[in-house]
Design a protein around this motif. Sequence first.
Motif, PDB file in Angstrom:
ATOM      1  N   LEU A 296       0.986  -1.322  -4.511  1.00 59.25           N
ATOM      2  CA  LEU A 296       0.407  -0.265  -3.682  1.00 59.25           C
ATOM      3  C   LEU A 296      -0.780   0.372  -4.389  1.00 59.25           C
ATOM      4  N   ASP A 297      -0.682   0.543  -5.712  1.00 55.40           N
ATOM      5  CA  ASP A 297      -1.799   1.128  -6.469  1.00 55.40           C
ATOM      6  C   ASP A 297      -3.037   0.237  -6.383  1.00 55.40           C
ATOM      7  N   ASN A 300      -4.658   0.677  -2.849  1.00 56.18           N
ATOM      8  CA  ASN A 300      -5.376   1.938  -2.687  1.00 56.18           C
ATOM      9  C   ASN A 300      -6.607   2.026  -3.582  1.00 56.18           C
ATOM     10  N   THR A 305      -8.174   4.202  -0.540  1.00 57.31           N
ATOM     11  CA  THR A 305      -7.303   4.834   0.449  1.00 57.31           C
ATOM     12  C   THR A 305      -6.130   5.527  -0.218  1.00 57.31           C
ATOM     13  N   GLN A 306      -5.315   6.131   0.615  1.00 56.81           N
ATOM     14  CA  GLN A 306      -4.074   6.753   0.147  1.00 56.81           C
ATOM     15  C   GLN A 306      -2.935   6.288   1.046  1.00 56.81           C
ATOM     16  N   TYR A 307      -2.858   4.975   1.233  1.00 52.40           N
ATOM     17  CA  TYR A 307      -1.803   4.422   2.061  1.00 52.40           C
ATOM     18  C   TYR A 307      -0.448   4.657   1.408  1.00 52.40           C
ATOM     19  N   SER A 308       0.531   4.821   2.230  1.00 57.09           N
ATOM     20  CA  SER A 308       1.906   4.928   1.740  1.00 57.09           C
ATOM     21  C   SER A 308       2.566   3.556   1.773  1.00 57.09           C
ATOM     22  N   GLY A 309       3.734   3.467   1.167  1.00 55.12           N
ATOM     23  CA  GLY A 309       4.464   2.224   1.213  1.00 55.12           C
ATOM     24  C   GLY A 309       4.797   1.826   2.641  1.00 55.12           C
ATOM     25  N   ALA A 310       5.098   2.819   3.487  1.00 53.47           N
ATOM     26  CA  ALA A 310       5.412   2.539   4.883  1.00 53.47           C
ATOM     27  C   ALA A 310       4.210   1.950   5.616  1.00 53.47           C
ATOM     28  N   ASP A 311       3.007   2.433   5.283  1.00 51.25           N
ATOM     29  CA  ASP A 311       1.788   1.898   5.907  1.00 51.25           C
ATOM     30  C   ASP A 311       1.628   0.411   5.583  1.00 51.25           C
ATOM     31  N   MET A 328       7.210  -0.571  -5.274  1.00 47.63           N
ATOM     32  CA  MET A 328       5.896  -0.507  -4.626  1.00 47.63           C
ATOM     33  C   MET A 328       5.003  -1.702  -4.964  1.00 47.63           C
TER      34      MET A 328
END
Length: 622
Positions: A296-297, A300, A305-311, A328
């Motif tokens: 995830l890092d 982003n 971006t600042q996407y979440s894990g759900a995104d 993640m």
Amino acid sequence: KWLQTYFDTPLPSIEEVSDALTFHAFEIDEAEGDVLDVNVLPDRAAYGLSHRGVALEVSAALNMPMKSDPLREAVPELPSTNTLSVQIENEEKCLRYMGALVTGVTVGPSPAWLKEALESLGQRSINNVVDATNYVMLNIGQPLHAFDASKLSKNTDGAYEILVRGAYEGEKITTLSGDEYILPEDTLLITDKVADVAIGIAGVKGGKVAEVDANTTDIILEAATFDGTSIRKTAQALKLWTDASLRFQNKISADLVAYGMRDVVKLILDIAGGELVGSTDLYPQPETVTPVSVSLDQINAHLGTQYSGADVESALTRLGFIFTSDAMTYTVTPAFERRDLVLPQDLIEEVGRTIGYDTLPLAELPPISGESNQTQYRCFEHIKDVLIERGYTEISTQSFAAAGDIELANPLDMTKPYLRPSLETNMRTALTHAKNIAPRVLGPDEAIKLFELGSVFEQGGEHFSLALGYVQLRGKQSKTMLEETLDALKTDVGISVPSVTDDGFVEINLSDNEVASTYTPARVSLGAYQPYSVYPFALRDVAVWTPEGTEESRVLNAILEKAGDLVARIDLFDRFEKEGRISFAFRLVFEAPDRTLSDEDLNPIMDAVYANLKENEGWEIR
């Protein structure tokens, strides 16, 4: 209508589908009626050149689940047969070959739905067997072909033998379109091994010798995968590009073969009848799929971006990916047809485009620091300015040559198979051509002055060179003009220059001069780029009598004081002296970035210019 078969939910308007694909997956060249012209770029062509591939992207872009996916359904094992065998001579060029024998078919017109589907895309309906192969190719992306088995020979055991081999020297084939081709040696062919006759150009087009026609009752179906590079070279050499060659040259997966055979056999049995005798499948080196991981890092950081894990999980799910997540970090096992997913950056792109590039935050680029990356550009622009001020015209010639140090692997022009080692040949050719037309343009007493600044390619590497060419149209050739020009380059730009020869040509190796490291940008100030106006320019002339001794610059400045921001250029086009006075005539070019100028725009400006000129004692507007 075809895409709709993949969805239970009604698709939105073609405009909405077009926009969704444009912003998330493919370029749309045209949308007319209910037909989309989708431009599938090479990175996605291995799966995207099919209705199924486009439907997959529509599903992800609009978040509309597909009701079924033919490439996620089980492939039944077809019965084997001893009546058909396949041999592959070069397994690097033929990665997989699957053949099937179907007997008792009835060849005739296709059903209305099949005709309509093909004709909506500009395909000509031929007969139910051939149409079935084309339909499956357009549906899932696997090229297929059908041969008339009765036109092939059998061996002593009563079996057909297919051999995939390279063409013999001088071998010929007549294709289904009736065109005869002399094949380059080692062109990959599908052949009747028993008769040693070519029945098709592998991955490109079938041969006339085994064409399916109204009398055909037994057919051999082909589903295969051929090396993309080999197919591209064959199509290019023969100038024979087909729907099949387009797909093969984009390297579709060999695993797709079984799905293509499954679908075409079922469709032919449904619409042409017959019985599947059996099949044979040669797959020497089955493909493997390598999982790809990304955190995830990383996502982003790359996208800002600042996407979440759900995104991220939502995006991967919409794409139909099989994945696992741990702290993640997401590990995706690409589907066999997704040949484009090999790096973490590929997954980052998938997430970003699925969520939507329009959601990415806006951010200004950091300011450019230092001048090092602009030094060479500024230097070359300064060189051009110096030469143009002295009446030189810039030329730009091709980089290919009849001889040189570096030979091209695939030359566009066989008479010029090398990269040019210098600018001299092209410059001398340009001077010769210019001598033939220049007197009609320049007049008999003028000189031709040309220059070119471009790359040359020697054994030691590539560098920039500057070539100057000078020809006096009348009288004896003089070295003075070139010598003055070289002195100016040396003084103004800092270039070390060679001696001038008598033939009016000089070439300067700018790398040898180490221009990029010795040039001082402060010597010339380059303004910001200003785009030219797309609207027509307007011309106005002004002529004025002035007292003897008046400088041109004084008149010019008086005009510019009142000409305003709309003036784009001003040139002196006439000057003469008479009875103690000097006449100057200037042409003013006006343009606006947002409109076509009218008299209402220009008349007040010219009135102000005239008034300003008249304020000078002894000046008279002509």
